[in-house]
Design a protein around this motif. Sequence first.
Motif, short mmCIF file in Angstrom:
data_model
loop_
_atom_site.label_atom_id
_atom_site.label_comp_id
_atom_site.label_asym_id
_atom_site.label_seq_id
_atom_site.Cartn_x
_atom_site.Cartn_y
_atom_site.Cartn_z
N ARG A 164 0.82 -1.22 0.00
CA ARG A 164 0.00 0.00 0.00
C ARG A 164 0.85 1.27 0.00
N ARG A 165 1.97 1.26 0.74
CA ARG A 165 2.73 2.48 0.96
C ARG A 165 3.86 2.70 -0.04
N VAL A 166 4.28 1.64 -0.73
CA VAL A 166 5.41 1.77 -1.66
C VAL A 166 5.06 1.29 -3.06
N PHE A 167 4.67 0.03 -3.19
CA PHE A 167 4.43 -0.52 -4.53
C PHE A 167 3.37 0.26 -5.29
N GLU A 168 2.21 0.44 -4.67
CA GLU A 168 1.10 1.09 -5.38
C GLU A 168 1.37 2.56 -5.68
N PRO A 169 1.85 3.37 -4.72
CA PRO A 169 2.13 4.78 -5.06
C PRO A 169 3.17 4.95 -6.16
N LEU A 170 4.15 4.03 -6.23
CA LEU A 170 5.20 4.14 -7.25
C LEU A 170 4.84 3.41 -8.54
N GLY A 171 3.70 2.73 -8.56
CA GLY A 171 3.28 2.02 -9.77
C GLY A 171 4.14 0.81 -10.09
N LEU A 172 4.62 0.13 -9.06
CA LEU A 172 5.48 -1.04 -9.25
C LEU A 172 4.60 -2.28 -9.45
N ARG A 173 4.59 -2.80 -10.67
CA ARG A 173 3.73 -3.94 -10.99
C ARG A 173 4.46 -5.27 -10.86
N ASP A 174 5.78 -5.24 -10.95
CA ASP A 174 6.54 -6.48 -11.05
C ASP A 174 7.33 -6.76 -9.78
N CYS A 175 6.67 -6.71 -8.65
CA CYS A 175 7.31 -7.10 -7.40
C CYS A 175 6.25 -7.59 -6.42
N THR A 176 6.62 -8.59 -5.65
CA THR A 176 5.71 -9.12 -4.64
C THR A 176 6.51 -9.81 -3.56
N THR A 177 5.95 -9.85 -2.36
CA THR A 177 6.55 -10.58 -1.25
C THR A 177 5.77 -11.86 -0.95
N LEU A 178 4.63 -12.04 -1.61
CA LEU A 178 3.73 -13.15 -1.29
C LEU A 178 3.88 -14.27 -2.31
N TRP A 179 4.17 -15.45 -1.83
CA TRP A 179 4.42 -16.57 -2.73
C TRP A 179 3.17 -16.96 -3.52
N ASP A 180 1.96 -16.73 -2.95
CA ASP A 180 0.77 -17.11 -3.69
C ASP A 180 0.46 -16.13 -4.82
N GLU A 181 1.25 -15.05 -4.92
CA GLU A 181 1.13 -14.14 -6.07
C GLU A 181 2.05 -14.55 -7.22
N LEU A 182 3.04 -15.39 -6.96
CA LEU A 182 4.05 -15.71 -7.97
C LEU A 182 3.48 -16.40 -9.21
N PRO A 183 2.43 -17.25 -9.10
CA PRO A 183 1.90 -17.87 -10.33
C PRO A 183 1.37 -16.87 -11.36
N TYR A 184 1.15 -15.64 -10.95
CA TYR A 184 0.64 -14.62 -11.86
C TYR A 184 1.75 -13.80 -12.53
N HIS A 185 2.99 -14.24 -12.35
CA HIS A 185 4.16 -13.59 -12.92
C HIS A 185 5.07 -14.62 -13.57
N ARG A 186 5.96 -14.15 -14.44
CA ARG A 186 7.09 -14.97 -14.85
C ARG A 186 8.10 -14.95 -13.73
N VAL A 187 8.61 -16.11 -13.31
CA VAL A 187 9.47 -16.18 -12.14
C VAL A 187 10.72 -17.00 -12.47
#
Length: 423
Positions: A164-187
């Motif tokens: 909420r405080r970093v990724f979204e305000p900066l428009g960062l689409r290609d980063c996550t800390t949650l492993w259940d989000e990884l299937p939605y990206h190339r990893v």
Amino acid sequence: MEEMLTEAACRLGVRGAQVAVLVGGELREAATGIANAELGTPMDARTLMQIGSTTKLHTAVLVMSLVDEGLLDLDEPVVRHLPELRLSDQAATASVTARHLLSMTSGIDNGFYDDPADYLATLSRMEMLFAPGDGYSYSNASTVVSGALVARLTGLSWDEALRRRVFEPLGLRDCTTLWDELPYHRVAVGHAPDGSVVRPWTFSRASGPAGSTLCSTAGDLARFGELFVRGGAGVLSAEACAAMHVPQVSLPTRRFAREWCLGPYRRDFGGTAVFGHSGTNYGGSSTLLWAPSTGVVVGVVCNTPHAGYPLAAEVAAEVLGAAPYDVEPVTRLTADAEPYVGRYAACDLRYEVSAVDGVLTVTLEEVASGRVSPPVALLPLERDRFLPERDLSGGRGWDLAFVVRQGRAVRLVSGGFAARRMA
């Protein structure tokens, strides 16, 4: 840039890598190699990789955002907000501050590489390396405490606060800390020196704020780094951003960094002040650098951890037009080795320092495995600083230094990690 990256990656044995350079709002990206050797998946600019300890910058930004909002004073004891915090020394528990945590001057040991249900409860089992503010030692544990502070004061998990405080305000689409989000990206996955895929994926979720979970691309890493050359970019105030660049402590070593600020390190590239952070995890290695005087931001990520720092060093020298300089050893003999001889301990390592015929040597023992290295000669650089004749830092080329008080070493510092004298 892609040709340079491909040549350097091939020469260093890197399986897959990305570089992003941001200047004046314009981002240039390049990718090379493969993301997964078992599947033959090609690397591209949007493939996520683990960035390791560079995550500590993200956590530092979160902490400084709390300062901006008046929720936190950098110089108040952290225990006021985390009453469950218990260090091995009662005085340290009562006095350690967020400034100590961000500047790596807390005296808290690096911490254990496991995944406990309650990470903070493990801190009481580690002896303090020194009193808060009385030295420098890089510490994953300190940054996990910072993450707990963020969670407590925001009412969110560290992961959600970061989104909420970093990724979204900066428009960062290609980063996550949650492993259940990884299937939605190339990893990408990590690769060992022999080119094989590394298992397991990572060592811990509990160490997320320190660097065990965040996956990113070089592009999003550079976009994140841009906030430091844009006065906070709306995520931080200009005052908080400027405060993060003020050196808090000088390191006894030099090849890891020269000074540590409130989150980033500071290095000198041919007379230009460069700030940043690097990191390594099972799945990847990363480096983020920026030069406020020029506005240049450089992000490097690769999926071959052992070669990540050498690759980043070559890219940084190419982009920034210079590299950090250090003296080189000219002799194996130490004029007076007596102050350094002894045994030193950290929570996971033991060092035995000896001297034979004027040559200082160190033997390293890994506590968990019981593995003991053969003696390695320490070649004098200057004052109390030495270069191991055989690298002890996993390919990073770090130096080793002693903190001497009243003619006797009280600590050993290898790269950034301190060990206290035992005998």
